[in-house]
Design an enzyme around this catalytic site. Structure first.
Site, mmCIF file in Angstrom:
data_model
loop_
_atom_site.group_PDB
_atom_site.id
_atom_site.type_symbol
_atom_site.label_atom_id
_atom_site.label_comp_id
_atom_site.label_asym_id
_atom_site.label_seq_id
_atom_site.Cartn_x
_atom_site.Cartn_y
_atom_site.Cartn_z
ATOM 1 N N ALA A 145 17.488 31.134 51.577
ATOM 2 C CA ALA A 145 17.543 30.557 52.926
ATOM 3 C C ALA A 145 18.895 29.866 53.057
ATOM 4 C CB ALA A 145 16.411 29.560 53.104
ATOM 5 N N GLY A 177 14.758 32.565 49.135
ATOM 6 C CA GLY A 177 14.291 33.416 50.225
ATOM 7 C C GLY A 177 14.639 34.889 50.016
ATOM 8 N N GLU A 183 12.002 36.199 47.793
ATOM 9 C CA GLU A 183 10.780 36.209 48.609
ATOM 10 C C GLU A 183 10.794 37.370 49.613
ATOM 11 O OE1 GLU A 183 11.648 32.042 49.432
ATOM 12 O OE2 GLU A 183 9.622 31.525 48.814
ATOM 13 N N GLU A 212 14.545 26.759 44.315
ATOM 14 C CA GLU A 212 14.247 25.712 45.303
ATOM 15 C C GLU A 212 14.032 24.319 44.734
ATOM 16 O OE1 GLU A 212 12.920 28.728 45.306
ATOM 17 O OE2 GLU A 212 12.984 29.583 47.314
HETATM 18 N N1 CAA Z 1 22.923 29.232 51.890
HETATM 19 C C1 CAA Z 1 24.099 29.039 52.510
HETATM 20 N N2 CAA Z 1 25.290 29.468 52.001
HETATM 21 C C2 CAA Z 1 25.245 30.120 50.818
HETATM 22 C C3 CAA Z 1 24.054 30.351 50.127
HETATM 23 C C4 CAA Z 1 22.840 29.879 50.713
HETATM 24 N N3 CAA Z 1 21.635 30.082 50.149
HETATM 25 N N4 CAA Z 1 24.330 31.005 48.963
HETATM 26 C C5 CAA Z 1 25.652 31.175 48.967
HETATM 27 N N5 CAA Z 1 26.219 30.638 50.058
HETATM 28 C C6 CAA Z 1 27.639 30.604 50.441
HETATM 29 C C7 CAA Z 1 28.385 29.585 49.617
HETATM 30 O O1 CAA Z 1 28.233 28.281 50.160
HETATM 31 C C8 CAA Z 1 29.812 30.110 49.730
HETATM 32 O O2 CAA Z 1 30.314 29.761 50.987
HETATM 33 P P1 CAA Z 1 31.858 29.278 51.120
HETATM 34 O O3 CAA Z 1 32.661 30.486 50.716
HETATM 35 O O4 CAA Z 1 31.989 28.941 52.576
HETATM 36 O O5 CAA Z 1 32.020 28.127 50.188
HETATM 37 C C9 CAA Z 1 29.604 31.639 49.742
HETATM 38 O O6 CAA Z 1 28.243 31.854 50.095
HETATM 39 C C10 CAA Z 1 29.834 32.268 48.373
HETATM 40 O O7 CAA Z 1 29.021 31.596 47.431
HETATM 41 P P2 CAA Z 1 29.575 30.968 46.071
HETATM 42 O O8 CAA Z 1 31.017 30.599 46.215
HETATM 43 O O9 CAA Z 1 28.631 29.904 45.648
HETATM 44 O O10 CAA Z 1 29.487 32.240 45.111
HETATM 45 P P3 CAA Z 1 29.267 32.245 43.530
HETATM 46 O O11 CAA Z 1 29.486 33.657 43.106
HETATM 47 O O12 CAA Z 1 30.055 31.186 42.877
HETATM 48 O O13 CAA Z 1 27.729 31.885 43.324
HETATM 49 C C11 CAA Z 1 25.379 32.019 43.818
HETATM 50 C C12 CAA Z 1 26.731 32.746 43.826
HETATM 51 C C13 CAA Z 1 24.910 31.763 42.373
HETATM 52 C C14 CAA Z 1 24.383 32.935 44.504
HETATM 53 C C15 CAA Z 1 25.505 30.662 44.555
HETATM 54 O O14 CAA Z 1 26.103 30.909 45.816
HETATM 55 C C16 CAA Z 1 24.216 29.963 44.801
HETATM 56 O O15 CAA Z 1 23.671 29.343 43.877
HETATM 57 N N6 CAA Z 1 23.675 30.041 46.058
HETATM 58 C C17 CAA Z 1 22.504 29.326 46.444
HETATM 59 C C18 CAA Z 1 21.268 29.969 45.857
HETATM 60 C C19 CAA Z 1 20.035 29.184 46.247
HETATM 61 O O16 CAA Z 1 19.847 28.041 45.867
HETATM 62 N N7 CAA Z 1 19.136 29.848 47.003
HETATM 63 C C20 CAA Z 1 17.910 29.214 47.426
HETATM 64 C C21 CAA Z 1 18.077 28.578 48.745
HETATM 65 S S1 CAA Z 1 16.671 27.636 49.208
HETATM 66 C C22 CAA Z 1 15.541 28.752 49.727
HETATM 67 O O17 CAA Z 1 15.757 29.951 49.714
HETATM 68 C C23 CAA Z 1 14.257 28.171 50.216
HETATM 69 C C24 CAA Z 1 13.169 29.119 50.417
HETATM 70 O O18 CAA Z 1 12.186 29.185 49.726
HETATM 71 C C25 CAA Z 1 13.217 30.000 51.500
#
Ligand code: CAA
Length: 258
Positions: A64, A109, A112, A132
């Site tokens: 998400a 998400g 999911e 999460e």
């Molecule tokens: N939401 C918003 N933006 C996101 C995102 C997310 N879930 N995942 C990645 N991005 C964005 C980053 O902020 C970054 O943006 P900028 O270039 O503007 O800084 C861009 O995508 C590239 O990401 P990274 O620079 O972080 O890339 P990376 O290769 O270093 O890492 C990753 C990749 C491990 C996937 C890392 O991006 C990450 O950990 N993302 C979040 C994953 C996460 O926690 N997902 C769960 C979200 S909560 C949820 O989903 C709730 C639910 O149950 C529905």
């Protein structure tokens, strides 16, 4: 649609979540678009299999959208959860088969979303996880419900409580992925799987999908009763007549019902 792409060829739709700058993270707008698109797809007779993927080579869906959630209130969080509930249930229950082509990160998400599809084919670089609780929330797009149903309660709790990310082979080992293929072969593998299904009875597949989806969420006797009813329904189709006649006449069946 702003965040989704769809291409239809030979009765197979490839739907792509297209927000590459945020690794295809799901914001509310995208969730609403998924619901809208699958509401259209369920009515389309020219689409029998859907392949769902993410744009780019790095990510299926990275979860998400955290930038939208960071300042959201409790009420807004619940609305977002309900949007995903509707959209993902729609995917789960359309008459078409939906195959997730997991081409990279399937986190939160994203995992999911993949779990709401009928089948998950993972590229070798795919990574699955439910991060999460590290963000102070719980999986809210079906993870606490669909993950234990797919991999068992113990494994689901371990994945959700530790937030460990697992690779494609581990996802395959625990039954989260149906198969693992090279990244460059991912879409072709899904299309080959789709072609195999298209050569069978689409209406029969829809009935089988319904029997599995409904039957596995009820008691055995009710599930078996539903199966018997749907089995009877299949006997009313042209495909049943054609499929069985073709077998007896030792020729290839031409199954067209949908
Ligand atoms: N939401 C918003 N933006 C996101 C995102 C997310 N879930 N995942 C990645 N991005 C964005 C980053 O902020 C970054 O943006 P900028 O270039 O503007 O800084 C861009 O995508 C590239 O990401 P990274 O620079 O972080 O890339 P990376 O290769 O270093 O890492 C990753 C990749 C491990 C996937 C890392 O991006 C990450 O950990 N993302 C979040 C994953 C996460 O926690 N997902 C769960 C979200 S909560 C949820 O989903 C709730 C639910 O149950 C529905």
């Amino acid at each position: 649609m702003k965040n989704l792409l769809m291409e239809v060829e030979n009765e197979v739709a490839v739907v792509t979540i297209n927000r590459p700058k945020s690794l295809n993270a799901l914001n509310s707008e995208t969730l609403a678009e998924i619901n809208e698109l699958f509401t259209e797809i369920e009515k389309r007779k020219d689409i029998r299999v859907v392949i769902l993927t993410g744009s780019g080579e790095k990510s299926f869906v990275a979860g998400a959208d955290i930038s939208e959630m960071v300042n959201a209130s409790s009420q807004e969080g619940r609305i977002m959860g309900m949007l995903a509930y509707e959209a993902f249930s729609k995917i789960e229950n359309v008459p078409q088969v939906v195959i997730a082509a997991v081409n990279g990160f399937a986190l939160g998400g994203g995992c999911e979303l993949a779990m709401s599809c009928d089948i998950r084919v993972a590229a070798e670089n795919a990574k699955f996880g439910q991060p999460e609780v590290g963000l102070g929330i719980l999986p809210g797009f079906g993870g606490t419900q669909r993950l234990p149903r797919l991999v068992g309660k113990g494994r689901a709790k371990e994945l959700i409580f530790t937030t460990d990310m697992i690779d494609a082979n581990e996802a395959y080992r625990i039954g989260l992925a149906n198969k693992v293929v090279k990244q460059e072969e991912l879409l072709d593998t899904c299309k080959e799987m789709a072609a195999k299904m298209l050569s069978k009875g689409s209406f029969a597949i829809t009935l089988a999908k319904q029997a599995i989806n409904v039957g596995t969420e009820t008691d055995l006797a009710s599930g078996l009763q539903l199966e018997a009813n749907l089995f009877g329904l299949a006997f009313s189709t042209g495909d049943k007549k054609e499929g069985m006649t073709a077998f007896l006449e030792k020729r290839k069946a031409d199954l067209t019902d949908f």
